[in-house]
Design an enzyme around this catalytic site. Structure first.
Site, PDB file in Angstrom:
ATOM      1  CG  MET A  66      -1.901  -1.162   1.234  1.00 38.43           C
ATOM      2  SD  MET A  66      -2.814  -1.330  -0.320  1.00 38.43           S
ATOM      3  CE  MET A  66      -3.390  -3.012  -0.139  1.00 38.43           C
ATOM      4  CB  CYS A  67       4.464   1.969   0.147  1.00 34.94           C
ATOM      5  SG  CYS A  67       4.771   1.809   1.890  1.00 34.94           S
ATOM      6  CG  HIS A  68       1.079   6.515  -2.332  1.00 36.06           C
ATOM      7  ND1 HIS A  68       0.608   6.338  -1.057  1.00 36.06           N
ATOM      8  CD2 HIS A  68       0.000   6.756  -3.109  1.00 36.06           C
ATOM      9  CE1 HIS A  68      -0.698   6.465  -1.061  1.00 36.06           C
ATOM     10  NE2 HIS A  68      -1.107   6.717  -2.289  1.00 36.06           N
ATOM     11  CG  MET A  95       5.687   2.693   5.347  1.00 37.10           C
ATOM     12  SD  MET A  95       5.790   1.703   6.861  1.00 37.10           S
ATOM     13  CE  MET A  95       6.340   0.145   6.221  1.00 37.10           C
ATOM     14  CG  ASP A 136      24.086 -11.848   3.168  1.00 34.34           C
ATOM     15  OD1 ASP A 136      23.921 -13.091   3.187  1.00 34.34           O
ATOM     16  OD2 ASP A 136      24.625 -11.249   2.216  1.00 34.34           O
TER      17      ASP A 136
END
Length: 158
Positions: free
Chosen positions: A74-76, A111, A126
């Site tokens: 739902m992020c633009h 976000m 990693d």
């Protein structure tokens, strides 16, 4: 507070920001990687066989911020105007990662900042997992945000 990510049928939707004002928006997020002191020393002394851990994590975090809308449904997609990722540590076993993300737009960059620090922390893991598999990531949190109709926010330090 009304949640805006649901339509009248109760299904998820991307919020319509068409009528929102364009403002300068800034978000700062932070995460932490806890590790053995030997792993921290190896990072700081450049002794990790995969290369410069912090340089790679910094680039990974920047790339992640730019691609946030590809991963969070739902992020633009946003035209980011600045991304800065900084590292610090407690000289022992905690690596701190902080990202500041900026845009001039109709929706915030919280976000993107959270994604940046998360991916940077995962990259550290990693690159160092051959040395230590039990590193811990977190907490990951929004530190502050500015701009937009909901105003500014700053996390209270505990």
């Amino acid at each position: 507070m009304e949640l805006t990510h649901f339509n009248e049928e109760g299904r998820a939707r991307m919020v319509d920001v068409s009528d929102k004002e364009i403002t300068k928006r800034i978000a700062v997020a932070r995460s932490m990687v806890t590790m053995d002191s030997g792993t921290m020393s190896a990072i700081k002394e450049g002794k990790i066989s995969k290369g410069d851990v912090l340089a790679v994590a910094q680039v990974a975090g920047i790339m992640a911020a730019k691609k946030t809308s590809d991963w969070i449904p739902m992020c633009h997609p946003l035209p980011l105007t600045g991304i800065d990722i900084r590292f610090s540590d407690n000289s022992e076993d905690e690596l701190y990662i902080e990202a500041t993300v900026k845009t001039t737009g109709k929706t915030g960059v919280e976000m993107e900042a959270l994604t940046a620090v998360s991916v940077a922390a995962l990259t550290v893991y990693d690159m160092c997992k051959a040395l230590q598999k039990d590193m811990m990531i977190g907490p990951t949190q929004l530190i502050s945000k500015s701009g937009g109709k909901n105003g500014d926010y700053a996390r209270e330090e505990s």
